[in-house]
Motif scaffolding. Structure first.
Motif, PDB file in Angstrom:
ATOM      1  N   PRO A   1       0.916  -1.260   0.062  1.00 59.47           N
ATOM      2  CA  PRO A   1       0.044  -0.049   0.015  1.00 59.47           C
ATOM      3  C   PRO A   1       0.741   1.312  -0.082  1.00 59.47           C
ATOM      4  CG  PRO A   1      -0.046  -1.042   2.260  1.00 59.47           C
ATOM      5  CD  PRO A   1       0.405  -2.037   0.829  1.00 59.47           C
ATOM      6  N   ALA A   2       1.831   1.342   0.904  1.00 58.67           N
ATOM      7  CA  ALA A   2       2.734   2.662   0.765  1.00 58.67           C
ATOM      8  C   ALA A   2       3.371   2.828  -0.488  1.00 58.67           C
ATOM      9  CB  ALA A   2       3.741   2.425   1.980  1.00 58.67           C
ATOM     10  N   GLY A   3       3.874   1.654  -1.104  1.00 57.07           N
ATOM     11  CA  GLY A   3       4.750   1.773  -2.364  1.00 57.07           C
ATOM     12  C   GLY A   3       3.760   1.921  -3.367  1.00 57.07           C
ATOM     13  N   LEU A   4       2.716   1.506  -3.556  1.00 57.78           N
ATOM     14  CA  LEU A   4       1.574   1.973  -4.564  1.00 57.78           C
ATOM     15  C   LEU A   4       1.203   3.362  -4.497  1.00 57.78           C
ATOM     16  CD1 LEU A   4      -0.704  -1.133  -4.539  1.00 57.78           C
ATOM     17  CD2 LEU A   4       0.996  -0.397  -6.334  1.00 57.78           C
ATOM     18  N   ALA A   5       1.062   3.852  -3.231  1.00 59.26           N
ATOM     19  CA  ALA A   5       0.728   5.052  -3.007  1.00 59.26           C
ATOM     20  C   ALA A   5       1.667   6.205  -3.618  1.00 59.26           C
ATOM     21  CB  ALA A   5      -0.001   5.469  -1.664  1.00 59.26           C
TER      22      ALA A   5
ATOM     23  N   PHE B   1       1.063  -7.333  -7.279  1.00 53.07           N
ATOM     24  CA  PHE B   1       1.182  -6.067  -6.515  1.00 53.07           C
ATOM     25  C   PHE B   1       0.263  -6.005  -5.208  1.00 53.07           C
ATOM     26  CE2 PHE B   1       3.361  -4.809 -10.384  1.00 53.07           C
ATOM     27  CZ  PHE B   1       4.363  -4.039  -9.764  1.00 53.07           C
ATOM     28  N   GLY B   2       0.414  -5.503  -4.243  1.00 55.26           N
ATOM     29  CA  GLY B   2      -0.506  -5.258  -3.315  1.00 55.26           C
ATOM     30  C   GLY B   2       0.185  -5.386  -1.731  1.00 55.26           C
ATOM     31  N   GLY B   3       0.899  -6.277  -1.682  1.00 56.54           N
ATOM     32  CA  GLY B   3       1.556  -6.477  -0.232  1.00 56.54           C
ATOM     33  C   GLY B   3       0.506  -6.970   0.555  1.00 56.54           C
ATOM     34  N   SER B   4       0.451  -6.438   1.803  1.00 58.55           N
ATOM     35  CA  SER B   4      -0.231  -7.135   2.870  1.00 58.55           C
ATOM     36  C   SER B   4      -1.792  -7.070   2.332  1.00 58.55           C
ATOM     37  CB  SER B   4      -0.249  -6.438   4.094  1.00 58.55           C
ATOM     38  OG  SER B   4      -0.427  -5.105   4.097  1.00 58.55           O
ATOM     39  N   LEU B   5      -2.144  -6.123   1.465  1.00 59.54           N
ATOM     40  CA  LEU B   5      -3.536  -5.800   0.942  1.00 59.54           C
ATOM     41  C   LEU B   5      -3.942  -7.298   0.420  1.00 59.54           C
ATOM     42  CD1 LEU B   5      -3.658  -2.088  -0.167  1.00 59.54           C
ATOM     43  CD2 LEU B   5      -3.948  -3.058   2.122  1.00 59.54           C
ATOM     44  N   LYS B   6      -3.310  -7.952  -0.040  1.00 56.75           N
ATOM     45  CA  LYS B   6      -3.827  -9.285  -0.755  1.00 56.75           C
ATOM     46  C   LYS B   6      -4.428 -10.341   0.247  1.00 56.75           C
ATOM     47  CE  LYS B   6       0.293 -10.116  -2.503  1.00 56.75           C
ATOM     48  NZ  LYS B   6       1.388 -10.759  -3.184  1.00 56.75           N
ATOM     49  N   TRP B   7      -3.950  -9.985   1.632  1.00 58.45           N
ATOM     50  CA  TRP B   7      -4.741 -10.899   2.446  1.00 58.45           C
ATOM     51  C   TRP B   7      -5.345 -10.181   3.839  1.00 58.45           C
ATOM     52  CZ3 TRP B   7       0.667 -10.865   1.332  1.00 58.45           C
ATOM     53  CH2 TRP B   7       1.452 -10.367   2.158  1.00 58.45           C
ATOM     54  N   SER B   8      -5.695  -8.833   3.401  1.00 60.92           N
ATOM     55  CA  SER B   8      -6.220  -8.080   4.360  1.00 60.92           C
ATOM     56  C   SER B   8      -7.676  -7.882   4.054  1.00 60.92           C
ATOM     57  CB  SER B   8      -5.394  -6.695   4.422  1.00 60.92           C
ATOM     58  OG  SER B   8      -6.156  -5.851   5.234  1.00 60.92           O
ATOM     59  N   SER B   9      -8.387  -7.351   5.065  1.00 64.01           N
ATOM     60  CA  SER B   9      -9.902  -7.173   5.087  1.00 64.01           C
ATOM     61  C   SER B   9     -10.059  -5.387   5.295  1.00 64.01           C
ATOM     62  CB  SER B   9     -10.687  -7.867   6.000  1.00 64.01           C
ATOM     63  OG  SER B   9     -10.307  -7.577   7.270  1.00 64.01           O
TER      64      SER B   9
ATOM     65  N   GLU C   1      -7.486  -0.518  -8.673  1.00 65.19           N
ATOM     66  CA  GLU C   1      -7.729   0.720  -9.402  1.00 65.19           C
ATOM     67  C   GLU C   1      -6.402   1.667  -9.288  1.00 65.19           C
ATOM     68  OE1 GLU C   1     -10.551   2.576  -7.020  1.00 65.19           O
ATOM     69  OE2 GLU C   1     -12.255   1.369  -7.388  1.00 65.19           O
ATOM     70  N   THR C   2      -5.592   1.466  -8.299  1.00 68.53           N
ATOM     71  CA  THR C   2      -4.363   2.286  -8.524  1.00 68.53           C
ATOM     72  C   THR C   2      -3.486   1.377  -9.610  1.00 68.53           C
ATOM     73  OG1 THR C   2      -4.546   2.486  -5.983  1.00 68.53           O
ATOM     74  CG2 THR C   2      -2.190   2.532  -7.066  1.00 68.53           C
TER      75      THR C   2
ATOM     76  N   LEU D   1      11.747   3.583  -0.289  1.00 65.68           N
ATOM     77  CA  LEU D   1      12.063   2.360   0.339  1.00 65.68           C
ATOM     78  C   LEU D   1      10.413   1.982   1.185  1.00 65.68           C
ATOM     79  CD1 LEU D   1      15.555   2.274   1.595  1.00 65.68           C
ATOM     80  CD2 LEU D   1      14.751   1.741  -0.749  1.00 65.68           C
ATOM     81  N   ALA D   2       9.818   1.384   0.326  1.00 63.54           N
ATOM     82  CA  ALA D   2       8.535   0.689   0.881  1.00 63.54           C
ATOM     83  C   ALA D   2       8.575  -0.796   1.163  1.00 63.54           C
ATOM     84  CB  ALA D   2       7.385   1.275   0.237  1.00 63.54           C
ATOM     85  N   THR D   3       9.627  -1.100   1.856  1.00 64.72           N
ATOM     86  CA  THR D   3       9.725  -2.602   1.874  1.00 64.72           C
ATOM     87  C   THR D   3       9.080  -3.584   2.990  1.00 64.72           C
ATOM     88  OG1 THR D   3      11.755  -1.967   3.135  1.00 64.72           O
ATOM     89  CG2 THR D   3      12.015  -2.513   0.597  1.00 64.72           C
ATOM     90  N   GLY D   4       8.169  -2.861   3.754  1.00 58.92           N
ATOM     91  CA  GLY D   4       7.401  -3.593   4.728  1.00 58.92           C
ATOM     92  C   GLY D   4       8.321  -4.023   5.913  1.00 58.92           C
ATOM     93  N   ALA D   5       7.833  -5.106   6.438  1.00 61.40           N
ATOM     94  CA  ALA D   5       8.346  -5.621   7.901  1.00 61.40           C
ATOM     95  C   ALA D   5       8.238  -7.099   7.913  1.00 61.40           C
ATOM     96  CB  ALA D   5       7.514  -4.887   8.916  1.00 61.40           C
ATOM     97  N   PHE D   6       8.934  -7.772   8.617  1.00 64.13           N
ATOM     98  CA  PHE D   6       8.917  -9.192   8.854  1.00 64.13           C
ATOM     99  C   PHE D   6       8.360  -9.388  10.293  1.00 64.13           C
ATOM    100  CE2 PHE D   6      12.651  -8.795   5.841  1.00 64.13           C
ATOM    101  CZ  PHE D   6      12.023  -9.423   4.914  1.00 64.13           C
TER     102      PHE D   6
END
Length: 464
Positions: A184-188, A209-217, A231-232, A291-296
């Motif tokens: 989400p951060a990288g797409l925005a 693409f989508g990161g955590s949004l692929k498994w998020s509600s 849409e993005t 750098l929108a590389t997320g977290a582990f």
């Protein structure tokens, strides 16, 4: 082995089937599956053996952070070892095999090493079997034989000798803004730069693409996560000055905002027939880098945390929501933070039973309590997992009271039957590229993690 594929849900295409082989046995999956998710859907729980004691290993993660399920992919006579099964997209004709076992993964002679665990301490082979460098015993056959046996036991995958006939390309690119990470951060960030007329490159490790949004509600800008991503991406794809690079790992950050990346063009079997290269190596020179590389997600430490069936809560959630696979039928969730409660709710919604949610904290937020109620199962606050039981798969979890002040366990052990344990020990941002570029990570006591440098501190990237 029974199927663990959910009846609906996930980003896979259930209308099509893909045939592949693992350890000589034929399996089927669907477009969108990784090797890990397809095997998991077929009921496979044993993926590998540990390095020294050859203990059984299952899946811990669902992405690039997977440390256990390392496999070898065969392309004719060419062998490519030590690839995470969670990063391999299945395709018709894929052939892969497990590693570090003999004669098979199920029946591994090396597992006998567990019987001598106390004798096979760390570095025992250096202290015991190194031949003398001087004296009459130097170079004798006994020491040479020991060294040969130890060398054969070292490593995990076995490299091949056949010449690689695949084609590879080198690419050079210049852009105003390089965005690393397609969540989400990288797409925005990419969308904002694209709308401003900047030349943008967006690199994402995964195929989608989508990161955590692929498994998020979650919802973004009033739209469900999946719709917002679609849409993005459509907006970005319509811009001629924006280049999207899925399946691309940015692995190096050098002076002058020069970065190196590897694009996996043909590893998923779809493009090589068209004459495309297998990989492209990119050298990218950017004016600015985001750098929108997320977290582990972090693991928690307890006896038996390496058994097949014990995995990160985010991984269990991702397998259920993104791939439509239940890693287990009956879960215990063990956590020290609120994010695991969302994972528990998603697992319950996908069809898994939640036996208990175990949290080392004595109190949790109202949002976490609501999610716990939705997930079902017993809520055990101020408790911790003290042990696990099982062999090639998890059979049960032992829970005891936990005192956060003294970090000690107390009370009578309690056994909970479960074939899955989803664990969340908090999150650590992926600061690797920033650190390579010269950034000094800062420690956050509350989050118990190293964070990127404060933007107000003046750091602007390598060579800036």
């Amino acid at each position: 082995m029974s199927s663990r594929r959910t009846a609906s849900g996930g980003r896979i295409d259930r209308t099509r089937s893909i045939s592949f082989r693992f350890d000589g046995k034929r399996y089927t999956g669907h477009p969108g599956d990784t090797l890990a998710s397809a095997l998991l859907a077929s009921g496979v729980t044993l993926f590998a053996r540990s390095f020294k004691y050859h203990r059984p290993r299952g899946l811990l993660g669902a992405g690039i952070d997977e440390p256990n399920a390392l496999v070898t992919v065969l392309r004719g006579e060419v062998r490519e070892p030590n690839l995470p099964a969670t990063q391999i997209e299945i395709f018709d004709g894929l052939v892969a095999e497990s590693q570090n076992r003999f004669p098979s993964l199920d029946w591994d002679v090396g597992a006998l090493n567990q019987l001598g665990g106390k004798l096979l301490s760390a570095g025992f082979y250096y202290k015991t079997f190194m031949g003398p460098v001087v004296g009459p015993l130097r170079g004798t056959r006994f020491w040479m034989l020991c060294e040969q046996v130890i060398r054969r036991a070292a490593g995990l995958g076995r490299a091949g000798h056949a010449a690689d006939t695949a084609r590879y390309e080198k690419m050079n690119a210049f852009c105003d803004v390089l965005v690393v990470g397609g969540g989400p951060a990288g797409l925005a960030a990419a969308l904002a730069a694209g709308k401003a007329g900047r030349r943008v490159m967006l690199a994402e490790l995964d195929p989608a693409f989508g990161g955590s949004l692929k498994w998020s509600s979650e919802a973004l800008d009033g739209a469900p996560a999946g719709e917002w991503v679609a849409e993005t991406l459509a907006a970005l794809a319509s811009m001629d000055h924006v280049r999207l690079l899925p399946r691309t790992t940015v692995w190096g950050y050098y002076d002058g905002n020069t970065l190196a990346a590897l694009e996996r063009v043909g590893d998923h079997g779809a493009e090589q027939a068209k004459g495309a290269p297998r990989h492209r190596h990119w050298v990218i020179r950017a004016g600015h880098v985001v750098l929108a590389t997320g977290a582990f997600e972090r693991m928690l430490v307890f006896p038996g945390n390496d058994r097949p069936g014990v995995m990160l809560a985010s991984a269990a959630r991702r397998f259920a929501v993104e791939f439509g696979v239940l890693p287990a039928e009956r879960f215990v969730v063990f956590a020290n933070n609120d994010t695991a409660y969302a994972a528990a709710a998603h697992l319950r919604e996908a069809g898994a039973a939640i036996a208990a949610i175990v949290d080392v904290r004595a109190d949790i937020s109202a949002e976490a309590r609501a999610l716990a109620t939705k997930a079902g199962g017993e809520l055990l606050l101020g408790h911790a997992v003290a042990d696990t039981k099982g062999g090639r798969h998890l059979t049960g979890v032992t829970v005891r009271r936990f005192d956060a002040a003294t970090k000690t366990l107390s009370g009578e052990p309690r056994r909970i039957e479960a074939d899955g344990l989803a664990v969340s020990g908090g999150w650590s941002p992926a600061v690797h590229l920033a650190s390579q570029a010269g950034a000094r990570a800062r420690w956050d006591e509350t989050l118990q993690a190293f964070l990127p440098p404060d933007p107000d501190a003046g750091w602007k990237g390598a060579g800036a």
